[in-house]
Design a protein around this motif. Sequence first.
Motif, PDB file in Angstrom:
ATOM      1  N   TYR A   1       0.836  -1.192   0.000  1.00 62.38           N
ATOM      2  CA  TYR A   1       0.000   0.000   0.000  1.00 62.38           C
ATOM      3  C   TYR A   1       0.878   1.253   0.000  1.00 62.38           C
ATOM      4  O   TYR A   1       1.994   1.268   0.518  1.00 62.38           O
ATOM      5  N   PHE A   2       0.354   2.286  -0.525  1.00 63.64           N
ATOM      6  CA  PHE A   2       0.963   3.620  -0.573  1.00 63.64           C
ATOM      7  C   PHE A   2       2.207   3.661  -1.459  1.00 63.64           C
ATOM      8  O   PHE A   2       3.043   4.553  -1.319  1.00 63.64           O
TER       9      PHE A   2
ATOM     10  N   ARG B   1       2.433  12.253   1.527  1.00 65.78           N
ATOM     11  CA  ARG B   1       1.407  11.558   2.332  1.00 65.78           C
ATOM     12  C   ARG B   1       1.651  10.063   2.308  1.00 65.78           C
ATOM     13  O   ARG B   1       1.501   9.365   3.329  1.00 65.78           O
ATOM     14  N   GLN B   2       2.004   9.550   1.150  1.00 62.12           N
ATOM     15  CA  GLN B   2       2.285   8.121   1.064  1.00 62.12           C
ATOM     16  C   GLN B   2       3.473   7.753   1.954  1.00 62.12           C
ATOM     17  O   GLN B   2       3.466   6.725   2.634  1.00 62.12           O
TER      18      GLN B   2
ATOM     19  N   LYS C   1       2.318   7.652   5.462  1.00 62.69           N
ATOM     20  CA  LYS C   1       1.535   6.442   5.722  1.00 62.69           C
ATOM     21  C   LYS C   1       2.458   5.223   5.819  1.00 62.69           C
ATOM     22  O   LYS C   1       2.272   4.366   6.695  1.00 62.69           O
ATOM     23  N   GLN C   2       3.395   5.190   4.931  1.00 60.58           N
ATOM     24  CA  GLN C   2       4.313   4.050   4.983  1.00 60.58           C
ATOM     25  C   GLN C   2       5.098   4.047   6.291  1.00 60.58           C
ATOM     26  O   GLN C   2       5.304   3.003   6.918  1.00 60.58           O
TER      27      GLN C   2
END
Lengths: 918, 238
Positions: free
Chosen positions: A190-191, B37-38, B41-42
Motif C-alpha cells: 500500500y501507498f 502523504r504516502q 503512511k508508509q
Amino acid sequence: MLTLQTWIVHVLFIFFTTESVGELLEPCGYIKPESPVVQLGSNFTAVCVLKEKCMDYFHVNASYIFWKTNHLTVPKEQYTTINKTASSVTFTDTSSLNTQLTCNIRTFGQIDQNVYGIRIISGLPPEKPKNLSCIVNEGKKMMCQWDPGRETYLETNFTLKSEWATEKFADCKTKRDTPTSCTVDYSPVYFVNTEVWVEAENALGKVTSDHINFDPVDKVKPNPPHNLSVSNSEELSSILKLTWINSSIQDFIRLKYNIQYRTRDSSVWNQIPPEDTASTRSSFTVQDLKPFTEYVFRIRCMKEDGKGFWSDWSEEASGITYEDRPSKAPSFWYKIEPSHTHGYRSVQLIWKTLPPFEANGKILDYEVTLTRWKSRLQNYTVNETKWTVNITNDRYIATLTVRNLVGKSDAAVLTIPAYDFKATRPVRDLKAFPKDNMLWVEWTAPNESVNKYILEWCVLSDKSPCIPDWQQEDGLVHRTYLRGNLAESKCYLITVTPVFADGPGSPESIKAYLKQAPPSKGPTVRTKKVGKNEAVLEWDQLPVDVQNGFIRNYTIFYRTIIGNETAVNVDSSHTEYTLSSLTSDTLYMVRMAAYTDEGGKDGPEFTFTTPKFAQGEIEAIVVPVCLAFLLTTLLGVLFCFNKRDLIKKHIWPNVPDPSKSHIAQWSPHTPPRHNFNSKDQMYSDGNFTDVSVVEIEAANDKKPFPEDLKSLDLFKKEKISTEGHSSGIGGSSCMSSSRPSISSSDENESAQNTSGTVQYSTVVHSGYRHQVPSVQVFSRSESTQPLLDSEERPEDLQLVENTESSAGSFPRQQYFKQNCSQRDTSPDISHFERSKQVSSVNEEDFVRLKQQMSDISKPFEAGQMKMFQEISVADAFGPHTDGLVEGFETVGMEAAVDEGMPKSYLPQTVRRGGYMPQ
Amino acid sequence: MRAQLMWRTLPSLVLGLLFLSTPVMGSCLDKDQELLRQLQKQADIMQRTSMLLNPYIQSQGLDKDGLKEHCRERPGTFPSKEALQRLSRQELLRALNTMLDHVLHRLMALQQDIPKAQDLETVNRAKQNIRGFKNNIHCMAQLLPGSSERTEPPPIGPGTSPSPTPTPDTFQRRLEGCRFLHGYHRFMHSVGQVFREWAESPSRSRRHSPRRGLWKGARRVPLSRGNKRLLLRGQLPR
C-alpha cells in the motif's frame, strides 16, 4: 577393447541407417516460408524451390510445379516461375483460417508427385486490451481484468505486467480458462504507486494496453466488519447500539460505513444516513426505533475517501429495543348473550391484543372496570381478551386498560346501553369493495359525533355458522379495510356499527367478496312442464358456498341432437324460464350456466322430449271417436236386438241334436219300433211309440185364432185319448225355430208357451242350410236328424220295395212314399214342408201348390223364407186347417195300427256326436 | 557566483544520478503532497512493532518478562529524530535510502533464524514495505529541487552505522536482532514525524536544517522522465 568395438559398430550402424533414411525421406524441394501465419485478408506468397538432384532425376524444372490448397489445384494464374528451380504462388485476401498448401510436380508427363507441404495459419493480431482494472481483496493478491478485444483466431497470450519506479515485478501470465484476468503473485504494498498494463501477443503481433498507475490501497476491497452485535438501553426504548470489529485494513486506511436495519418481519432495509458513518469507528447508536421491536442490522465498509470497493455485507445481527408503556388503548367491544336470570344480562366484553408496535412490550394483563349508573366502580384483572359478566338491565360504563412491564395504556371506554335502549343513527351509504387484494369498507358517517366504529364480518355459508370477526376504527375514519385473514371466493357479511357516547348505533350490513371466482358448480335445471312447443324450466338458486361471487345472470343453453345450440340469458333473480318455439316430438338437451363477475360454470345437462300432441289434443280426437264407436255399437245392438230373429237365422241357426232324434211314425199302421236302437230304450216306456206333431205357423207372430187353439186342444185330447200318449218335438226345426210350436206330447204349459204354432216334426233331407239334397223326402218324426241309416239296414230298404210297388228308384224315396203316401214334388225344403201340409189335406190344393212352386223355384235363395211364410199364412192358416188336423190324425192312427209291421218302418241309426251327411 | 551555482547544482545532479542508477521503470507520482502523504503512511505502518518486532520476539522466544526490557534499541544503531530533523530533505532521503538498505541486509540475516513460514512471510512483507518506501524516496528525490552534494551519507550522528556487531551465541544474536528491530521501528517513527513536519511546516524543517545551503541552488533541476520536475511548493531554496 571389446566395448570399444561394440561402440564403433553401433555408431556406424546409426550413421548408415540415418544416412539411408535421410535419403529416402529427403524431399524433392521445400516451401518458404515453412510455417506461415497470415493475417486474415492479407496477401500471402509461398515459394517452392526444387532441388537440383531431384530435377535431374525426374527431368523437371520449376515450370512443372503446380500448387494445391487442401487438395485442390490452385489456378496457374496465381503461379510465378521465378527461375529454373523456384516457383511461387500468391493468394490474395486470405480468408481461410487453416489451409494446407502443397507444392507438386508432374513427372513423366502423368505422375503427380508431392514435393513439399506446409500449413498456413490465418488469424488476426490482438487488439489493444481495454478497460484494465484491478482490485485488491484485503488479505489477498491483486487481481486485474481487462477487455481482450476482438477474436484473433490464433493463440494469444495475455501478460499482466506491473512495476514500481524502482522495481519490476514478475509477469502475470493468464491461464487458458481465464484469459481476461490475472492475479499477481506478490502481495501489494500500500501507498506505493504501481504501474500496471497488459500485453497481448500472438503470431501476428504484440500490443500493449494503456498503463494504469495507482496506489493499491485505492483498489482495496476491505473485508467486512465482523462480530457485529446489538444491545439495547433500558433508559431509552428507541435506541439500539451496534458494535463491531473492523478488518485489519483499518491499520492502513480510514473507513466509512453503510449501516442498514429492518424490523424482523420486514424485508425492506433502512439505511443510516451515510454522512453519519463517514469515518472509521467500531460502534454506532441507532435512534428513533420503536419500543420492544426486534431489528436486524448489517454493516459494510470501504475506504473513507470512496476509492476502492465496498466490502461485502457483514453477517446480520439483531436486537430488540427496550419496552415502553403501551401506546394505545386496545379495541374494545361487547356482545350481549341471553341470560336465564330474570333482570340480568350476560355481557361478554371482548378486546383485541395490541400489535407489538402498540403494546411496546410484553402484555402482562388487562384491567377491566364496570360502573353502573350512580354506583361504585368495580375492578377486574383479566389475562384473556374476553370477559363475560352478568349485569343488570341498567346502563353500564366499561373501561379497559392494558399493562406491560413499564406501565399501563390509556383506557378504552365503552358504554353498554340499558336493556330497553333502542339503537338508531346508522351509517349511510355503506359500501364494500375489493382493492389491492384487500376488502375495503366505506360509509358515510351519521350526523352526530361518533366515538368509534365497530366493523364485524363473517363468512356466509350453508355449512357453518357465521363466526364474526371484528375490528375497531376511530370515529373520524369513514373508509378502512378488513384486517382479518380473508379468503377469496367467500361471501362476507360485513356489519358497521357506529358507537356514540351514549351507546352503539344501529348496525348496517352489506355482503362482499374479497375476490370473486366462477361458481364451483352450475345450477341444475329441470323441466317443470313440457308442452308440444314449449317447456317450462326451473332450477334452484345456487348455495352460497358454491357461488364464489355474486350471481349476475344465468344462461340457458338448449339444443336438439342435430341442431345448433341456442343460448338464453336469464336474470339471476329468476328460478324458472319458459322455452318457446320448440319442435314437437323432439329430444332437447338443456343445460344452464351461472355467471359471476369472474366467469361462469355449466350445470349438468338435462334432456326432455316434447310431446307429439298438445295437451287435450288426443282427447279431442279420441273422445269423439269413442263416442262415435259407442254410438255405432249401440245402434248396432239396437238393430240386432230388433232384428235378432233375422240375425239368428243367418248366423246361428238351431242345429238339431242327432242324439235326441226320434222317428215318428205318421202312419197309424206302422207299428212303433221300440227296440230299434238303444236310444229307443230311453223312450221305451211305451209312452213314445208314436210321433204325431202338428205344427201351426202363426204368421207375423200373431197368436193363433181361438178356433185354431181350440181345434188344437181338441187335437191334443184326441191324441191322448187314442194313443195314450203323444210325442212332440221339443225343438223346432231349422226352418221354424222362430215359430211358436206346440207339441202334442208336451205338458199343457208348454202347449201354452208355444200356443202360436202346432209343431210337427220335420226331417230335413235337403241338407243343412244351403245344401241341396238330390231327392226331397220327408217324414213325420220327432227328430230333426236326417235319416241316413238306410245304408246300414239294407234289409229294411228291401222290405220297403216289396211292400210298395209304386216306390221310386231310391230306397229313401220309397220309404218316404210308403210312410207319407205321396210323391215328391219338389226338391225344395220349403216346398217339401208346405206340400207335406197340403198333401194330407187336399189333392187339389196340392196340385195348385205344385204349380206355384214350380213358378217360384228359381228365386229360391232370396225369397225362400218369404215365400215360405206367405204360403204358410195362406195355406196353413187358411180354411183348410181342420182338414189338415184330421189328416194328421189319420196318419197317426195308421202308424198305431201298423205297429206290427216292421217293414213299413225304417229305423234310423243316430251316430253319437253328430249327424250323418246328407 | 559561477562557483556558487556549480556548488548548488552539483548535489542535485549527484542525487539524481544516484537514483537514476536504478533501472528506469514505472513512473513516479508527480504530486509531491500525495507522495509525501504516502511516505507518511508508509512510515506509520513501518513503525508498528506488530509489523515486525512483535512477531520476531514471539518467534524467537523473547516474549518473556525480563527479556523484553533487554530488547531495547542499542544507541547509535539508527539516527535519532533530532538528527533526522537536522538533515536537509535531500540528505534525509539519502540517509533513509542508505539506512533502509542496511535494514534489508539485516533482515535477510535475521531470516536465517526464523524457522516458521508464517514469520518468514512477515519478514518478507516488511522487506517489501521497505522496498516500497525506498521507491517512494526515489520518487520524492526526483521531485526535490536539488540533491545531496556528497555521495557519502550525511553525518547524522550516532547510529550512522547500523551494521550488526558479530555476536558469539544465538541468544545474543537474537537479542541483537530484537534490539535492531526495536531501533528500526523507532527510527521509522521518527521518520514519520519528520515527514509530518515536512507537510505541516516546511519552513520549520528548513530552520532546523544545519545545511540551509542544501535547499539553495537547486532550482528546477530536470529529473527523470516520468516526473514533471516540479519542486515542492514553499520549499524552494532561498
